[in-house]
Design a protein around this motif. Structure first.
Motif, short mmCIF file in Angstrom:
data_model
loop_
_atom_site.label_atom_id
_atom_site.label_comp_id
_atom_site.label_asym_id
_atom_site.label_seq_id
_atom_site.Cartn_x
_atom_site.Cartn_y
_atom_site.Cartn_z
N ASP A 89 0.82 -1.36 0.08
CA ASP A 89 0.01 0.04 0.12
C ASP A 89 1.13 1.18 0.08
N THR A 90 1.90 1.23 0.82
CA THR A 90 2.95 2.40 0.82
C THR A 90 3.50 2.69 -0.30
N LYS A 91 3.86 1.55 -1.40
CA LYS A 91 4.68 1.72 -2.63
C LYS A 91 3.49 2.37 -3.49
N VAL A 92 2.23 1.67 -3.46
CA VAL A 92 1.36 2.04 -4.53
C VAL A 92 1.13 3.61 -4.45
N ALA A 93 0.95 4.08 -3.03
CA ALA A 93 0.67 5.40 -2.74
C ALA A 93 1.92 6.19 -3.11
N GLU A 94 2.81 5.93 -3.07
CA GLU A 94 4.02 6.83 -3.33
C GLU A 94 4.05 6.93 -4.95
N ALA A 95 3.98 5.74 -5.69
CA ALA A 95 3.82 5.69 -7.09
C ALA A 95 2.77 6.56 -7.72
N SER A 96 1.81 6.34 -7.14
CA SER A 96 0.61 7.10 -7.91
C SER A 96 0.73 8.61 -7.51
N GLU A 97 1.00 8.85 -6.39
CA GLU A 97 1.27 10.33 -6.20
C GLU A 97 2.42 11.00 -7.18
N ALA A 124 11.23 -8.39 -17.75
CA ALA A 124 10.39 -9.27 -18.20
C ALA A 124 9.85 -10.46 -17.29
N THR A 125 10.90 -10.75 -16.41
CA THR A 125 10.87 -11.80 -15.46
C THR A 125 9.56 -11.76 -14.55
N TYR A 126 9.59 -10.36 -14.25
CA TYR A 126 8.37 -10.07 -13.21
C TYR A 126 7.28 -9.98 -13.88
N TRP A 127 7.14 -9.18 -15.08
CA TRP A 127 5.93 -8.82 -15.59
C TRP A 127 5.32 -10.04 -16.44
N TYR A 128 6.20 -10.82 -17.15
CA TYR A 128 5.66 -11.96 -17.95
C TYR A 128 5.37 -13.48 -17.43
N LEU A 129 6.69 -13.69 -16.38
CA LEU A 129 6.63 -14.70 -15.83
C LEU A 129 6.01 -14.89 -14.48
N ALA A 130 6.40 -13.96 -13.24
CA ALA A 130 5.97 -13.93 -12.17
C ALA A 130 4.84 -13.04 -11.52
N GLY A 131 4.22 -12.20 -12.42
CA GLY A 131 3.38 -11.26 -12.06
C GLY A 131 2.38 -11.98 -10.82
N GLY A 132 2.20 -11.17 -10.12
CA GLY A 132 1.12 -11.51 -9.14
C GLY A 132 1.89 -11.93 -7.73
N GLY A 133 3.08 -11.86 -7.30
CA GLY A 133 3.74 -11.95 -6.45
C GLY A 133 4.29 -10.72 -5.59
N VAL A 134 4.76 -10.96 -4.44
CA VAL A 134 5.05 -9.87 -3.52
C VAL A 134 6.01 -9.28 -4.12
N ASN A 135 7.27 -9.63 -4.21
CA ASN A 135 8.63 -9.13 -4.59
C ASN A 135 8.37 -8.79 -6.10
N SER A 136 7.59 -9.67 -7.08
CA SER A 136 7.40 -9.05 -8.44
C SER A 136 6.65 -7.78 -8.36
N LEU A 137 5.40 -7.98 -7.37
CA LEU A 137 4.74 -6.55 -7.63
C LEU A 137 5.58 -5.38 -7.39
N GLN A 138 6.31 -5.66 -6.15
CA GLN A 138 7.04 -4.17 -5.62
C GLN A 138 7.96 -3.91 -6.39
N SER A 139 8.77 -4.75 -7.39
CA SER A 139 9.84 -4.35 -8.12
C SER A 139 9.09 -3.77 -9.46
N MET A 140 7.70 -4.14 -9.63
CA MET A 140 7.11 -3.61 -10.95
C MET A 140 6.69 -2.25 -10.63
N ILE A 141 6.30 -2.03 -9.29
CA ILE A 141 5.66 -0.80 -8.85
C ILE A 141 6.97 0.17 -8.99
N GLU A 142 8.11 -0.16 -8.43
CA GLU A 142 9.36 0.66 -8.62
C GLU A 142 9.62 1.01 -9.99
N GLU A 143 9.41 0.07 -11.02
CA GLU A 143 9.70 0.27 -12.33
C GLU A 143 8.93 1.18 -12.98
#
Length: 323
Positions: free
Chosen positions: A181-189, A298-317
């Protein structure tokens, strides 16, 4: 007199035996009550999913996981698993290549016999294994954790919550969700502040072929974080909508997010997404001129989307695109 003494001694010994047996029964009874109490302490979890409904009445001890995002979640929640798809493990989950974990086949071709031998009491699948749901359900209770792309972030958080309930790790899950939630809020802002009015396009490149994805697609995180889609009418199927470079030039996105499928699955000899996209048509876009072509992991976005680490890394990207 001797008979009387013998009778008294016999009576005492018999009494001791009875008491001893009585204590043994009490201890056995207490142990049984403790076991029953422990079993009763588990609160049954009913999981309703796209392919059915499953009620889990005991904490699973042997778990088979097909979905890499869920493996990511369970790894974060420190839940042990018995079997995984070893052929598709990304580097950050390479610890599951260890021999102590069973190999359950491919993402689209489960090894039913191998899974049966693991004697699982829970099997977790997603969209790629949907056709095998009935077969897998005959082996063990099976749940489908496919994401609701229209509610991408909430869907992942829902999966985290469900898995936490099943494995009784609710406190740990609450911490994880709070971090998300914190990462989402920061990125969205940041996106709202720095990219308001700017439009984005997400594409999947595959050895020269391109598919575009819009809101509600498998790559909907970009839109969920606040970017406005350059084309809201795009097909939201799993494979996206086939496009050409002319389409990218015509739509003229301010931000172009690129996922290289060939890089994700290790296609030998395939041209990279960057090689394919560096042509005059793409260079005519605002995204190229302003340095806003973002090559996503692509590892996060295509293969492992929906995880905790993958989501946090995707948000950061996505967040980094406006930093």
């Amino acid at each position: 007199m001797k008979k009387t003494i013998i009778s008294v001694i016999s009576a005492i010994m018999l009494g001791a035996m009875v008491v001893g047996c009585g204590n043994g029964s009490a201890n056995s009874s207490d142990a049984n009550k403790g076991a029953a109490s422990e079993a009763a302490a588990y609160e049954a979890v009913t999981v309703k999913h796209q392919l059915g409904e499953v009620t889990i009445t005991e904490k699973p001890e042997s778990v088979v996981v097909f979905d890499l995002g869920v493996l990511d979640i369970l790894d974060t929640l420190e839940v042990e698993v018995a079997g995984v798809v070893k052929s598709s493990l990304p580097d950050y989950l390479s610890a599951y290549n260890d021999d102590k974990y069973g190999d359950i086949g491919g993402l689209k071709e489960p090894d039913l016999e191998g899974i049966y031998e693991l004697e699982p009491d829970l099997i977790i699948i997603s969209g790629r294994q949907a056709d095998f749901y009935e077969d897998l359900s005959e082996i063990a209770p099976t749940i489908n954790v496919a994401l609701d792309n229209a509610n991408y972030i909430e869907s992942i958080k829902s999966n985290i919550s469900t898995l936490a309930d099943i494995f009784e790790v609710e406190d740990k899950a609450s911490e994880v969700v709070a971090e998300i939630d914190t990462k989402v809020a920061e990125a969205s802002e940041a996106i709202k502040s720095e990219a308001e009015g700017k439009k984005a396009l997400v594409i999947l490149a595959n050895d020269g072929n391109i598919s575009a994805y819009g809101p509600g697609s498998r790559f909907a995180l970009v839109d969920a974080l606040g970017f406005e889609a350059v084309d809201a009418t795009l097909d939201n199927s799993t494979h996206g909508q086939a496009i050409g470079y002319e389409y990218i030039s015509e739509k003229n996105p301010d931000y172009l997010f690129v996922i290289d499928r060939s890089a994700a699955i290790g296609t030998e000899g395939a041209s990279s997404a960057k090689q394919s996209l560096e042509n005059d048509l793409v260079k005519s876009t605002n995204a190229y001129k302003e340095g806003n072509i973002i090559y996503l992991d692509a590892t996060y976005w295509y293969l492992a989307g929906g995880g905790v680490n993958s989501l946090q890394s995707m948000i950061e990207e996505v967040h980094s695109a406006v930093k």
